[in-house]
Enzyme design. Structure first.
Site, PDB file in Angstrom:
ATOM      1  N   LYS A  53      17.656  50.288  60.078  1.00 48.60           N
ATOM      2  CA  LYS A  53      18.734  50.023  59.117  1.00 48.60           C
ATOM      3  C   LYS A  53      19.509  48.780  59.530  1.00 48.60           C
ATOM      4  O   LYS A  53      19.806  47.916  58.707  1.00 48.60           O
ATOM      5  CB  LYS A  53      19.681  51.232  59.022  1.00 48.60           C
ATOM      6  CG  LYS A  53      19.122  52.364  58.181  1.00 48.60           C
ATOM      7  CD  LYS A  53      19.935  53.639  58.317  1.00 48.60           C
ATOM      8  CE  LYS A  53      19.232  54.800  57.606  1.00 48.60           C
ATOM      9  NZ  LYS A  53      19.777  56.114  57.948  1.00 48.60           N
ATOM     10  N   GLN A  97      24.586  58.983  60.684  1.00 46.83           N
ATOM     11  CA  GLN A  97      23.197  59.438  60.778  1.00 46.83           C
ATOM     12  C   GLN A  97      23.160  60.943  61.059  1.00 46.83           C
ATOM     13  O   GLN A  97      23.762  61.408  62.021  1.00 46.83           O
ATOM     14  CB  GLN A  97      22.490  58.651  61.896  1.00 46.83           C
ATOM     15  CG  GLN A  97      21.020  58.934  62.018  1.00 46.83           C
ATOM     16  CD  GLN A  97      20.202  58.446  60.820  1.00 46.83           C
ATOM     17  OE1 GLN A  97      20.423  57.356  60.307  1.00 46.83           O
ATOM     18  NE2 GLN A  97      19.290  59.274  60.359  1.00 46.83           N
ATOM     19  N   ASP A 120      26.036  56.590  51.572  1.00 42.62           N
ATOM     20  CA  ASP A 120      24.991  57.622  51.510  1.00 42.62           C
ATOM     21  C   ASP A 120      25.181  58.504  50.273  1.00 42.62           C
ATOM     22  O   ASP A 120      24.279  59.244  49.895  1.00 42.62           O
ATOM     23  CB  ASP A 120      25.057  58.509  52.769  1.00 42.62           C
ATOM     24  CG  ASP A 120      23.838  58.319  53.667  1.00 42.62           C
ATOM     25  OD1 ASP A 120      22.837  57.770  53.184  1.00 42.62           O
ATOM     26  OD2 ASP A 120      23.909  58.725  54.833  1.00 42.62           O
TER      27      ASP A 120
END
Ligand code: NDP
Length: 291
Positions: A53, A97, A120
């Site tokens: 990422k 994460q 997200d």
């Protein structure tokens, strides 16, 4: 004949478009979007995801901020970090994460993120926006699946879609997105009766169960578009690790009209849509216009 949906190529094209938009935004409005990623613990798969990422964030010209915390960190320390990032004007997107260690509540942490920076799309406000048809940040993986379906099939209006899996991060938002495209949507899960027959009726089948190669050839209708979200590590006959999806690719390819491979299907799209969400967050939070 079955056509492969090449997520890698489609994601690369989208990433190039995002990079061009970031460059324009930077030149014309002096804005360089920034994405902060928080990684708790040393899970090897999570470390690889976070590294990828960060690399791709920088490749499209955005700023990447990595925060690596020990697996022993307290929930309060994570919440304090998020609070600082919420207040940091150089940060447009915040991603935590998952999974998190047991002492930390995923729910508390995700919902501490400013919804305008929740790239997200997991915050209850953003999930609520999607569920009620309002504008907001949408979870990247289902957004990537929808992108692949629209690239492949064009208009999805009136199509019979089945989403196998009802998690908050994939199945449910996927179903909501397909409904937004006017599909007739069925959500199936571990308690669904006659699952195989339900799947076979679908013109669009999105599978997110986390069970290696569960969906077999007999489950899929002739010509259906099959999107395989699953990422499972299994051992091949020689004892080597390999990645497979939730769909039995070799069998299903014989009947499906279109199918995504694993790897190289949904996976690359998830990161591309994360970058797209970060760009969207930067533009909207700063009240700028697009293109
Ligand atoms: P979850 O474990 O949260 O959800 C799995 C869903 O599948 C549940 O709704 C469960 O039903 C259903 N399910 C499980 N077993 C069966 C069964 N035998 N029959 C019918 N339904 C079943 O998983 P996620 O949604 O988080 O992830 C799904 C897969 O997608 C995983 O392989 C994951 O690694 C992958 N993934 C890939 C991403 C990518 O970028 N490509 C991103 C995110 C996930 P019930 O609710 O009834 O328990």
């Amino acid at each position: 004949m079955t056509k492969l949906i090449d997520g890698k190529t489609i994601a690369a094209r989208l990433t190039t478009e995002i990079a061009a938009e970031v460059e324009k935004l930077n030149k014309e409005q002096g804005c360089q979007p920034g994405l902060a990623v928080i990684l708790v613990g040393e899970d090897p798969a999570s470390q690889i995801y976070v590294r990828n990422k960060a690399r791709q964030t920088e490749e499209v010209g955005m700023r990447s901020f990595e925060h690596r915390l020990s697996h022993r960190v307290s929930q309060q320390e994570v919440l304090d970090l998020i609070s600082g990032l919420n207040d940091d004007d150089g940060v447009d997107g915040i991603l935590v994460q998952l999974p998190l260690p047991d002492q930390i509540s995923e729910h508390r942490v995700i919902n501490a993120i400013n919804p305008a920076k929740d790239v997200d799309g997991f915050h209850v406000v953003n999930r609520g926006h999607l569920a009620t048809g309002m504008k907001g940040l949408v979870p990247c993986t289902p957004l990537g699946c929808l992108y692949l379906l629209k690239e492949t099939l064009g208009d999805l209006n009136g199509k019979r879609a089945l989403v196998l899996g009802r998690s908050n991060i994939v199945g449910r938002p996927m179903a909501e997105l397909l409904l937004r495209e006017n599909c007739t949507v069925t959500i199936a899960h571990s308690r669904t009766a006659e699952l195989e027959a339900e799947c076979r009726r679908a013109e669009i089948l999105v599978v997110a169960v986390g069970r290696p190669q569960m969906v077999k050839r007999e489950w899929v209708g002739e010509g259906a578009a099959v999107i395989d979200v699953g990422i499972n590590r299994i051992e091949d006959d020689e004892g080597r690790q390999k990645l497979v999806g939730d769909v039995d690719f070799d069998g299903v390819s014989q009947v499906a009209g279109y199918i995504t491979p694993v790897p190289g299907g949904v996976g690359p799209m998830t990161i591309a849509l994360l970058l797209q969400n970060t760009l969207q967050a930067a533009i909207e939070r700063r009240g700028l216009s697009r293109r």
